[in-house]
Design a protein around this motif. Structure first.
Motif, PDB file in Angstrom:
ATOM      1  N   ILE A 695       0.845  -1.340   0.034  1.00 26.83           N
ATOM      2  CA  ILE A 695       0.212  -0.036  -0.109  1.00 26.83           C
ATOM      3  C   ILE A 695       1.032   1.307  -0.147  1.00 26.83           C
ATOM      4  O   ILE A 695       1.845   1.241   0.857  1.00 26.83           O
ATOM      5  CB  ILE A 695      -0.793   0.093   1.275  1.00 26.83           C
ATOM      6  N   GLU A 775     -11.845  -7.786   6.906  1.00 23.08           N
ATOM      7  CA  GLU A 775     -12.846  -6.539   6.897  1.00 23.08           C
ATOM      8  C   GLU A 775     -13.558  -6.290   5.765  1.00 23.08           C
ATOM      9  O   GLU A 775     -14.680  -5.928   5.721  1.00 23.08           O
ATOM     10  CB  GLU A 775     -11.977  -5.236   7.239  1.00 23.08           C
ATOM     11  N   TRP A 778     -16.363  -8.926   5.915  1.00 21.36           N
ATOM     12  CA  TRP A 778     -17.145  -8.342   6.964  1.00 21.36           C
ATOM     13  C   TRP A 778     -18.253  -7.243   6.531  1.00 21.36           C
ATOM     14  O   TRP A 778     -19.415  -7.393   6.444  1.00 21.36           O
ATOM     15  CB  TRP A 778     -16.562  -8.194   8.065  1.00 21.36           C
TER      16      TRP A 778
ATOM     17  N   ILE B 254      -4.179   0.968   8.125  1.00 15.02           N
ATOM     18  CA  ILE B 254      -4.334  -0.053   6.888  1.00 15.02           C
ATOM     19  C   ILE B 254      -4.952  -1.288   7.512  1.00 15.02           C
ATOM     20  O   ILE B 254      -5.263  -1.990   6.392  1.00 15.02           O
ATOM     21  CB  ILE B 254      -3.000   0.020   6.183  1.00 15.02           C
ATOM     22  N   HIS B 255      -4.703  -1.529   8.689  1.00 19.90           N
ATOM     23  CA  HIS B 255      -5.147  -2.951   9.081  1.00 19.90           C
ATOM     24  C   HIS B 255      -6.501  -3.234   9.410  1.00 19.90           C
ATOM     25  O   HIS B 255      -7.233  -4.160   9.394  1.00 19.90           O
ATOM     26  CB  HIS B 255      -4.295  -3.424  10.212  1.00 19.90           C
ATOM     27  N   ALA B 256      -7.218  -2.032   9.826  1.00 17.72           N
ATOM     28  CA  ALA B 256      -8.669  -1.972  10.238  1.00 17.72           C
ATOM     29  C   ALA B 256      -9.093  -0.727  10.488  1.00 17.72           C
ATOM     30  O   ALA B 256      -8.317   0.308  10.836  1.00 17.72           O
ATOM     31  CB  ALA B 256      -8.918  -2.847  11.352  1.00 17.72           C
ATOM     32  N   SER B 257     -10.288  -0.327   9.902  1.00 19.48           N
ATOM     33  CA  SER B 257     -11.010   0.636  10.328  1.00 19.48           C
ATOM     34  C   SER B 257     -11.383   1.071  11.554  1.00 19.48           C
ATOM     35  O   SER B 257     -11.525  -0.118  12.351  1.00 19.48           O
ATOM     36  CB  SER B 257     -12.216   0.925   9.209  1.00 19.48           C
ATOM     37  N   GLU B 259     -14.407   1.427  12.662  1.00 15.57           N
ATOM     38  CA  GLU B 259     -15.691   0.851  12.732  1.00 15.57           C
ATOM     39  C   GLU B 259     -15.318  -0.589  12.835  1.00 15.57           C
ATOM     40  O   GLU B 259     -15.951  -1.426  13.659  1.00 15.57           O
ATOM     41  CB  GLU B 259     -16.488   0.932  11.542  1.00 15.57           C
ATOM     42  N   PHE B 260     -14.347  -1.132  12.092  1.00 15.70           N
ATOM     43  CA  PHE B 260     -14.329  -2.540  12.228  1.00 15.70           C
ATOM     44  C   PHE B 260     -13.511  -2.979  13.629  1.00 15.70           C
ATOM     45  O   PHE B 260     -13.772  -4.043  14.278  1.00 15.70           O
ATOM     46  CB  PHE B 260     -13.511  -3.121  11.003  1.00 15.70           C
ATOM     47  N   HIS B 263     -16.301  -3.076  16.122  1.00 16.09           N
ATOM     48  CA  HIS B 263     -16.808  -4.134  15.950  1.00 16.09           C
ATOM     49  C   HIS B 263     -16.188  -5.530  16.663  1.00 16.09           C
ATOM     50  O   HIS B 263     -16.859  -6.328  17.167  1.00 16.09           O
ATOM     51  CB  HIS B 263     -17.330  -4.327  14.419  1.00 16.09           C
ATOM     52  N   LEU B 264     -14.910  -5.488  16.359  1.00  9.32           N
ATOM     53  CA  LEU B 264     -14.255  -6.808  16.588  1.00  9.32           C
ATOM     54  C   LEU B 264     -14.040  -6.523  18.448  1.00  9.32           C
ATOM     55  O   LEU B 264     -14.143  -7.761  19.030  1.00  9.32           O
ATOM     56  CB  LEU B 264     -12.844  -6.713  16.206  1.00  9.32           C
ATOM     57  N   VAL B 267     -17.362  -8.465  18.999  1.00 12.09           N
ATOM     58  CA  VAL B 267     -17.428  -9.804  18.872  1.00 12.09           C
ATOM     59  C   VAL B 267     -16.419 -10.626  19.987  1.00 12.09           C
ATOM     60  O   VAL B 267     -16.912 -11.552  20.550  1.00 12.09           O
ATOM     61  CB  VAL B 267     -16.894 -10.178  17.605  1.00 12.09           C
TER      62      VAL B 267
END
Ligand SMILES: Cc1cc2nc3c(=O)[nH]c(=O)nc-3n(C[C@H](O)[C@H](O)[C@H](O)COP(=O)(O)OP(=O)(O)OC[C@H]3O[C@@H](n4cnc5c(N)ncnc54)[C@H](O)[C@@H]3O)c2cc1C
Lengths: 785, 280
Positions: A695, A775, A778, B254-257, B259-260, B263-264, B267
């Protein structure tokens, strides 16, 4: 714990060929006794460090090296202005008509074009001081507009990567073949369209690059050790850069810790470090850091394509159109522009598709160059055709295996000419598919999926039937010739020394070649040594890439052995007092039934050849033969991969529950090594499909510059593979072998991606870009539920 | 990767180390396992003038029961914590957490003290330290003090330990058995994208979350929703877990927003509670 599937062969029994033998090269590597470039220490050696651009595009106003030069222990600090005139231009060997190419100097001139672009070099008595010195260099940059997305780069008004070229388009390449494409699309009942993205990947060999150069001022000879796949091609190309003639240049590829195409290149540092050794009259070492490896060693893939398939309602495919934009990065490395064109060669996969048309636009962006990376062009082609087969089957509501079977050429159709202009050597695609279905327990797999779905789970099965191009290749199709050279010598002690022009760096040819030689010559395998990777030992060669080692390099060795045995028979006949045609050679023994009961073995014969007191007139002393093998065609391995996955609805995590691969690479010299190659290739695909991605952000900063951010597959990501094979010999070489270095990654990417898409199909999700990260999965599930 | 020049000293006692820190001030850095400090030095992101190696000070690596607590020496390695029978039998959360850290090499070298002080927002221990309501002892020029877990993680890469102080001991309750740690790994680094540690006891449920925000935190919303409940039904657990990132400024990269990650957190909190209940 993984089952051990292979009974490893007793190394003392013959024949060796066909046996799952452990690799001869492994003990030294496992024990840490291999000599890599960084292990070399020469008297007086100094260390280089390279200052790299932090900007993706900038004008260099001024470079001040005064402070760096003042550091005690610093030997030299040099910029492009100091070295470029002596180092020539970095070569690109791809012959593409109307290619617009920027001048690629070893250090930046007055501009930098990507983050990681080499700007200056410092040489010091130790690597710490060299690193301190580059920090002390003051560069005044004037940042310029940046373009990092190839689709944006072709739009009017986009910033230009190389303003002097006037456009970001390096070339447009059109391929069409087979019948009339327009007619095919007119006759179609339906046109299926799809867009696919092959993300940029960083090869990340565990050993980064490294170079050690030593120049003998008196002799005018240069020795360059470099972590490369291609010592011979470097010896062909480097003389033109630094002005040392080829016959005064020795290139050595020591132990090389992974290449995957990333070391199939001539890099600026190879010329630069050679030049420094000549300029400073002392050996110079440069070892790439991981960050520099991520930024300034080639990347792979980075293509986006729009595809159209013309189909009849019964599933008959009439034609295929593709428009691909390939992101070349900012410079052309050795094969940069050629890689996307390789995609065009196998666009039709293992199917009869009567008409094809492909347009490839190669585009410059402010990123590192892309080039040949594991599979180079073929994974792109296989991914697109195998995704398209599933999309077509889905749209037409026909079985995806039936659709594939319907378009396979029959075994009797080989040699099979394709619409892309190749002739596939041999194949039995349906047999591989049938075997894979058996190994996967296909019907049960379908039942399990149905049951899982009924229970509300997201479960999918993916299939890919692939063909690829190996044994590169016929010289007329290769930029610098595609033959291979070998030499087999029996020493006076009857030990056998084999020299090959291929440059194995993990492919295991020290073992497979020894197996071939031991059988054919009839000596114990411990008596065979395979030498490679040093141009002073292996005078000629075309090195290792494109799964060519065994099919092309192995064949050259077989030719040598045949010549050597023929010569040996002449002497045996002389000793038997008969003629060669009355000499029988078998299992290392020469006899002459009906003429004499005498048996001559190699030790006796080898001795006679070198003491040379009893040779027949005209027979030269010494027992050695060399050969060049020129293949008449590529080889075309093929196979079927089947993958089953379960998706975690809550986390988007993809779990591979079954992986079956049936690969046909022809007869297997060593099934253990074949399996290793296939396993590694599938691992690469697991990375590509599920998480790997290079990236750059909008400013052209490389965000994935180290292992903390660039995910490579690890042991726990790898499921237990069920591997099988079919054997369809190639008629192109006497061993019948095809090649297996890239098959895994070519076949696996679409199988895994198709499985994920199959799992998502009940939700109506038809498209997802690679990599299919948790992600993304999901998010896709969330928008549909 | 070559660090900048530094001097190296190896004190024999905590007192000596404290003196060295006082002497060199901000120029000094403590070194124990080196698995956070040395990578940073190699990238030249950290440039201490003096490295004070406390890794060989005797008697700072131990796991022992004292009263109602288990005391862990600051220099105990992740591997020793993972393997500790005392912890596994009596208070297994840290042992379970340690098993999720890095790989065997990292676990063999890295120490709990180093990990806590480094205060990486994605490190694993912080979630469990919070859920266990642990106590951390530090020694400095002003003597010894005890920091409560809730006060320990101050900000991104910043703990409540002052630059001249040394962590010596961590204490966790000796009776926390209904516990679990559930983690989603950041695919490249293996650190936590979201990790949830849960301790269920007579006093209620405590939840620590790591990886999601600039510091690990107690999921107050979840704890409140479960407070005083006698029967933790799946439905109740799910509703409570939905509060795992409530009011939290989640990180995005870059690995997760954000929001995610949030969410995780939900969970994994739900899964950790469910898992802990199987160990009641
Ligand atoms: C490849 C890799 C993977 C990793 N994966 C994970 C992971 O998945 N999860 C995870 O949580 N961690 C992970 N880590 C980090 C690892 O757990 C470190 O070991 C830990 O964060 C630091 O402990 P250390 O003993 O190595 O400390 P050091 O690196 O020696 O020191 C870290 C910092 O703490 C300070 N310090 C150390 N000891 C003390 C003390 N007793 N008192 C006061 N200050 C002190 C030091 O001055 C320094 O600033 C990983 C590390 C690596 C290299």
């Amino acid at each position: 714990m993984r089952r051990r599937r292979w009974p490893v062969a007793d190394p003392n029994t013959t024949p060796y060929v066909g046996r799952a033998m452990k690799r001869i090269e492994d003990p030294r590597l496992i024990r840490g006794e291999g000599t890599y470039t960084d292990d070399l220490r020469l008297p007086g050696m100094v260390h280089a460090a390279i200052l790299r651009s932090p900007h993706a595009h900038a004008r260099i106003r001024k470079i001040d090296t005064t402070a760096a030069k003042a550091i005690p222990g610093v030997v030299a600090v040099l910029t492009g202005a100091d070295v470029n005139a002596s180092c020539g231009l970095v070569p690109c060997a791809a012959a593409i008509p109307d290619l617009k190419a920027p001048k690629h100097t070893v250090l930046a001139g007055d501009r930098v074009y990507f983050v990681g672009h080499a700007v200056a070099v410092a040489v010091a008595s130790d690597p710490y001081i060299a690193r301190d010195a580059i920090e002390a260099i003051d560069v005044d940059y004037d940042p310029l507009p940046v373009v990092t997305n190839a689709e944006d780069a072709v739009k009017i008004g986009s910033p230009l990567t190389h303003p002097d070229l006037g456009s970001n388009v390096a070339y447009t390449h059109n391929v069409s073949g087979g019948g009339n494409i327009d007619e095919a699309f007119r006759k179609a009942d339906r046109i299926v369209k799809h867009r696919l993205y092959h993300q940029r990947l960083t090869p990340m060999p565990i050993e980064p690059r490294g170079v050690v150069a030593s120049y003998h001022t008196g002799e005018g000879t240069l020795t360059l050790w470099t972590a490369t796949q291609i010592p011979h091609l470097i010896r062909t190309l480097l003389p033109g850069m630094i002005g040392v003639p080829e016959n005064k240049m020795r290139i050595v590829a020591p132990e090389v810790g992974g290449g995957f195409g990333a070391k199939l290149n001539v890099y600026p540092e190879e010329a630069l470090i050679a030049h420094l050794a000549m300029r400073l009259h002392t050996p110079v070492k440069w070892i790439e850091s991981r960050r520099d490896n991520a930024a300034a060693t080639i990347h792979g893939r980075d293509q986006v394509g729009e595809y159209e398939v013309a189909v009849k309602n019964d599933g008959t495919i009439l034609g295929l159109k593709s428009k691909t934009i390939a992101d070349l990065g900012s410079y052309l490395q050795l094969l940069t522009p050629a890689v996307p064109t390789l995609t065009g060669l196998v666009l039709t996969g293992c199917y009869t598709i009567p008409a094809v048309k492909m347009e490839i636009v190669g585009v410059y962006t402010n990123k590192m160059a892309t080039d040949a990376y594991r599979g180079a062009g073929r994974p792109e082609a296989t991914y697109l055709i195998e995704r398209l087969m599933d999309v077509v089957a889905q749209e037409l509501k026909i079985d995806r295996l039936d659709l594939r079977l319907k378009h396979f050429p029959a075994p009797g159709d080989f040699p099979f000419p394709t619409s892309c202009g190749l002739v596939y050597d041999s194949g039995n695609y349906a047999a591989a598919l049938t075997k894979a279905k058996q190994l996967a327990n296909w019907d049960q797999l379908l039942k399990d999926r149905a049951a899982a779905r009924a229970a509300g789970k997201l479960s999918g099965i993916g299939v890919s039937t692939y063909v690829e191009i190996c044994a590169m290749g016929p010289s007329k199709a290769m930029p610098a010739g595609g033959w291979e050279w070998g030499c087999v010598r029996m020493e006076i002690s009857a030990k056998v020394t084999v020299i090959t022009g291929v440059s194995p760096h993990g492919q295991g040819q020290e073992t497979t070649f020894a197996q071939i030689v031991a059988d054919r010559v009839g000596v114990p395998i411990e008596d065979v040594v395979i030498l490679h990777g040093d141009t002073s030992v292996a005078h000629y060669g075309r090195d290792t890439y494109g799964s060519r080692g065994t099919a092309v390099g192995g064949t050259a060795i077989v030719m040598c052995i045949d010549k050597m045995i023929a010569k040996a028979k002449t002497l045996a006949a002389h000793l038997f007092e008969t003629t060669s045609d009355h000499v029988v050679f078998e299992n290392g023994r020469f006899t002459s039934p009906g003429v004499t009961n005498r048996v001559i073995t190699w030790p006796e014969l080898a001795g006679e050849f070198y003491v040379a007191k009893n040779l027949p007139p005209g027979l030269e002393p010494g027992l050695e033969a060399s050969s060049f093998f020129e293949p008449q065609n590529f080889t075309f391995p093929f196979g079927t991969h089947i993958c089953a996955v379960d998706l975690d609805r809550d986390t988007g995590h993809v779990k591979i529950t079954k992986y079956v691969a049936v690969d046909d690479c022809g007869p297997q010299i060593n099934p253990l090594i074949v399996e290793g190659q296939v396993q590694g290739g599938i691992a690469h695909s697991i990375g590509q499909v599920l998480f790997e991605q290079t990236i750059y952000n909008e400013d052209g900063q490389l965000v994935t510059g180290e292992f903390m951010d660039y995910a490579i597959p690890r042991a726990h990501d790898i499921p237990d593979y069920i591997l099988g094979s079919t054997v369809t010999p190639s008629p192109i070489n006497p061993l019948g072998v095809k090649g297996v270095g890239e098959a895994g990654t070519i076949g696996a990417t679409p199988a895994i991606a198709n499985a994920v898409m199959d799992a998502l199909e009940p939700l109506g999700i038809t498209h997802m870009n690679l990599p299919m990260t948790p992600e993304k999965v999901w998010q896709a599930i969330k928008t549909k539920t | 990767m070559f660090p900048a020049h530094f001097d190296y000293v190896r004190p024999a006692t905590v007192e000596e180390a404290v003196k060295l820190l006082a002497k060199h001030g901000d120029d000094a850095k403590l070194l124990t396992g080196g698995h956070s400090l040395i990578p940073a030095m190699k990238l030249r992101l950290a440039r201490p003038q003096v490295v004070v190696d406390i890794g060989r000070i005797a008697n700072l690596s131990y796991i022992r029961e004292t009263g109602g607590a288990i005391a862990i020496g600051a220099m105990t390695t992740h591997a020793d914590i993972e393997a500790s029978k005392t912890l596994r039998d009596k208070s297994p959360l840290l042992a379970e957490t340690a098993s999720h850290i890095g790989d065997a090499q990292v676990r063999n070298k890295g120490t709990i003290g180093g990990s806590l002080v480094h205060a990486d927002p994605a490190a694993d221990y912080p979630a469990s330290i919070l859920a266990l309501d642990a106590e951390i002892d530090v020694v400095g020029p002003r003597g010894k003090r005890t920091i409560k877990a809730v006060d320990f993680f101050v900000d991104l890469l910043q703990s409540a330990v002052a630059a001249d102080e040394i962590v010596t001991e961590i204490r966790v309750p000796a009776t926390a058995k209904t516990v679990a740690y559930v983690k989603t790994e950041q695919k490249a680094s293996g650190f936590a994208l979201a990790g949830a540690a849960v301790v269920i006891g007579p006093g209620g449920v405590r939840v620590g979350i790591t990886g999601v925000a600039a510091t690990a935190y107690r999921a107050a919303g979840v704890e409140k929703a479960l407070a005083g409940q006698t029967s933790l039904t799946p439905d109740l657990i799910a509703r409570a877990s939905a509060q795992a990132a409530a009011g939290v400024d989640a990180l995005g990269d870059i690995h997760a927003s954000p929001e995610f990650r949030a969410h995780l957190a939900q969970v994994n909190t739900r899964r950790a509670i469910e898992k802990a209940l199987t160990r009641a």
